[in-house]
Design a protein around this motif. Structure first.
Motif, mmCIF file in Angstrom:
data_model
loop_
_atom_site.group_PDB
_atom_site.id
_atom_site.type_symbol
_atom_site.label_atom_id
_atom_site.label_comp_id
_atom_site.label_asym_id
_atom_site.label_seq_id
_atom_site.Cartn_x
_atom_site.Cartn_y
_atom_site.Cartn_z
ATOM 1 N N GLU A 93 23.752 75.263 41.975
ATOM 2 C CA GLU A 93 23.772 74.285 41.074
ATOM 3 C C GLU A 93 22.718 73.464 40.351
ATOM 4 O O GLU A 93 22.316 73.300 39.193
ATOM 5 C CB GLU A 93 24.870 73.091 41.385
ATOM 6 C CG GLU A 93 26.260 73.478 41.901
ATOM 7 C CD GLU A 93 27.046 72.265 42.495
ATOM 8 O OE1 GLU A 93 26.415 71.170 42.777
ATOM 9 O OE2 GLU A 93 28.127 72.605 42.785
ATOM 10 N N LYS A 94 21.732 73.091 41.233
ATOM 11 C CA LYS A 94 20.482 72.568 40.843
ATOM 12 C C LYS A 94 19.697 73.251 40.082
ATOM 13 O O LYS A 94 19.000 73.042 39.188
ATOM 14 C CB LYS A 94 19.783 72.090 42.279
ATOM 15 C CG LYS A 94 20.351 70.820 42.841
ATOM 16 C CD LYS A 94 19.409 70.326 43.777
ATOM 17 C CE LYS A 94 20.176 69.073 44.433
ATOM 18 N NZ LYS A 94 19.257 68.566 45.660
ATOM 19 N N ALA A 96 20.741 76.033 37.951
ATOM 20 C CA ALA A 96 21.353 76.171 36.572
ATOM 21 C C ALA A 96 20.974 74.945 35.900
ATOM 22 O O ALA A 96 20.465 75.050 34.630
ATOM 23 C CB ALA A 96 22.577 76.192 36.538
ATOM 24 N N LEU A 97 21.111 73.674 36.508
ATOM 25 C CA LEU A 97 20.643 72.470 35.691
ATOM 26 C C LEU A 97 19.127 72.307 35.480
ATOM 27 O O LEU A 97 18.756 71.622 34.591
ATOM 28 C CB LEU A 97 21.251 71.203 36.695
ATOM 29 C CG LEU A 97 22.694 70.707 36.433
ATOM 30 C CD1 LEU A 97 22.805 69.693 37.461
ATOM 31 C CD2 LEU A 97 22.924 70.289 35.013
ATOM 32 N N LEU A 100 18.498 74.380 32.229
ATOM 33 C CA LEU A 100 19.383 73.577 31.163
ATOM 34 C C LEU A 100 18.577 72.133 30.861
ATOM 35 O O LEU A 100 18.651 71.903 29.443
ATOM 36 C CB LEU A 100 20.721 73.180 31.423
ATOM 37 C CG LEU A 100 21.567 74.614 31.628
ATOM 38 C CD1 LEU A 100 22.847 74.196 32.023
ATOM 39 C CD2 LEU A 100 21.699 75.505 30.330
ATOM 40 N N VAL A 166 22.541 83.128 34.856
ATOM 41 C CA VAL A 166 21.945 81.998 34.234
ATOM 42 C C VAL A 166 20.951 82.137 33.157
ATOM 43 O O VAL A 166 21.030 81.186 32.092
ATOM 44 C CB VAL A 166 21.482 81.117 35.476
ATOM 45 C CG1 VAL A 166 20.789 80.060 35.056
ATOM 46 C CG2 VAL A 166 22.345 80.974 36.591
ATOM 47 N N ALA A 170 21.644 80.266 29.454
ATOM 48 C CA ALA A 170 20.605 79.296 28.947
ATOM 49 C C ALA A 170 20.188 79.579 27.535
ATOM 50 O O ALA A 170 20.006 78.601 26.772
ATOM 51 C CB ALA A 170 19.523 79.385 30.154
ATOM 52 N N LYS A 181 25.201 69.903 29.337
ATOM 53 C CA LYS A 181 24.708 70.957 30.407
ATOM 54 C C LYS A 181 25.297 70.895 31.716
ATOM 55 O O LYS A 181 25.149 71.928 32.375
ATOM 56 C CB LYS A 181 23.243 70.431 30.491
ATOM 57 C CG LYS A 181 22.821 69.077 31.189
ATOM 58 C CD LYS A 181 21.588 68.876 31.140
ATOM 59 C CE LYS A 181 21.117 67.193 31.921
ATOM 60 N NZ LYS A 181 19.916 67.016 31.890
ATOM 61 N N ARG A 182 25.768 69.594 32.166
ATOM 62 C CA ARG A 182 26.604 69.799 33.563
ATOM 63 C C ARG A 182 27.795 70.515 33.404
ATOM 64 O O ARG A 182 28.317 71.158 34.259
ATOM 65 C CB ARG A 182 26.852 68.288 33.951
ATOM 66 C CG ARG A 182 25.742 67.442 34.023
ATOM 67 C CD ARG A 182 25.958 66.175 34.688
ATOM 68 N NE ARG A 182 26.643 66.333 36.060
ATOM 69 C CZ ARG A 182 25.996 66.450 37.308
ATOM 70 N NH1 ARG A 182 24.627 66.358 37.161
ATOM 71 N NH2 ARG A 182 26.487 66.506 38.331
ATOM 72 N N ALA A 185 26.740 74.039 33.462
ATOM 73 C CA ALA A 185 26.314 74.535 34.896
ATOM 74 C C ALA A 185 27.489 74.729 35.806
ATOM 75 O O ALA A 185 27.367 75.711 36.604
ATOM 76 C CB ALA A 185 25.290 73.502 35.412
ATOM 77 N N LEU A 205 30.809 70.034 39.451
ATOM 78 C CA LEU A 205 29.511 70.285 40.300
ATOM 79 C C LEU A 205 30.038 69.389 41.647
ATOM 80 O O LEU A 205 30.626 68.264 41.589
ATOM 81 C CB LEU A 205 28.266 69.737 39.641
ATOM 82 C CG LEU A 205 27.824 70.587 38.477
ATOM 83 C CD1 LEU A 205 26.443 70.116 37.832
ATOM 84 C CD2 LEU A 205 27.661 72.015 38.620
#
Length: 222
Positions: A93-94, A96-97, A100, A166, A170, A181-182, A185, A205
């Motif tokens: 998760e982190k 991907a974030l 973004l 990913v 992106a 973005k969240r 993700a 998330l």
């Protein structure tokens, strides 16, 4: 559109160099390295062409400095996102974030990274960066696969798949910017973590779930 020409002001050498890098980033993002000239950069900065050459020697050297700065910034953000002690799911998760968020903060820089390959790196800077990220993800997946009783050797294959997914998402979001973005993700992790047969209808998330209900226990990873 192009950066507005600015009146020449007296700056220190460091200030002038940073100004030229900032202006060049804008122009390279808009027109690419081949479509940008030293004359345009100098005019936008309010200086003469010799000043630009004095600092960088050539357009190619200036371009490489811009690219290198962006490369280091994005790699640093992704590396930091993957360096915690969180679960494999939350690390994904982190990561991907992180990509973004970089796109959100440094749109011009990301556009340069994915569009033009520097002469010294014909395979592409973005491709090189993704290779480094894949190596980090491979270590994470090796631990996860081992915990689940799967072959750790398969981690390299799945790392390529995850990073590729990913990365392509992106690049799409660079121009789309919708949804936020969240949400993007969350959907990326939804597909990566559960696969097509186990997709959740309303993915979120895990850190978002925890914030929304601090007392609630986050469901264990499946």
């Amino acid at each position: 559109m192009s950066p507005t020409a600015r009146p020449r002001t007296r700056m220190t050498g460091v200030q002038r160099r940073l100004q030229l890098i900032d202006i060049s980033r804008q122009l390279f993002s808009l027109r690419g390295v081949d479509g940008t000239t030293i004359e345009e950069i100098a005019r936008a900065a309010g200086v003469s062409k010799p000043i630009v050459y004095e600092h960088f020697g050539s357009k190619e050297a200036l371009y490489m400095e811009v690219v290198t700065n962006e490369y280091r910034e994005l790699l640093s953000r992704i590396t930091e996102s993957l360096s915690g002690d969180d679960s494999s799911r939350v690390l994904l998760e982190k990561a991907a974030l992180a990509i973004l968020t970089y796109i959100e903060d440094c749109t011009e820089g990301f556009r340069i990274l994915v569009r033009d390959a520097p002469p010294s790196q014909p395979e592409g800077t973005y491709s090189t960066l993704l290779t480094k990220v894949t190596e980090q993800v491979e270590h994470i997946l090796a631990d996860e696969f081992s915990r689940r009783g799967f072959s750790a050797e398969d981690g390299s294959i799945y790392a390529q798949m995850l990073v590729g997914m990913v990365a392509m998402t992106a690049q799409w979001w660079l121009d789309a910017r919708h949804p936020d973005k969240r949400t993007v993700a969350a959907h990326v992790v939804n597909l990566a973590w559960y696969g097509l047969t186990g997709l959740r209808k309303d993915p979120a998330l895990q850190d978002q779930q925890a914030r929304q209900s601090p007392t609630a226990e986050v469901p264990p990873a499946e």
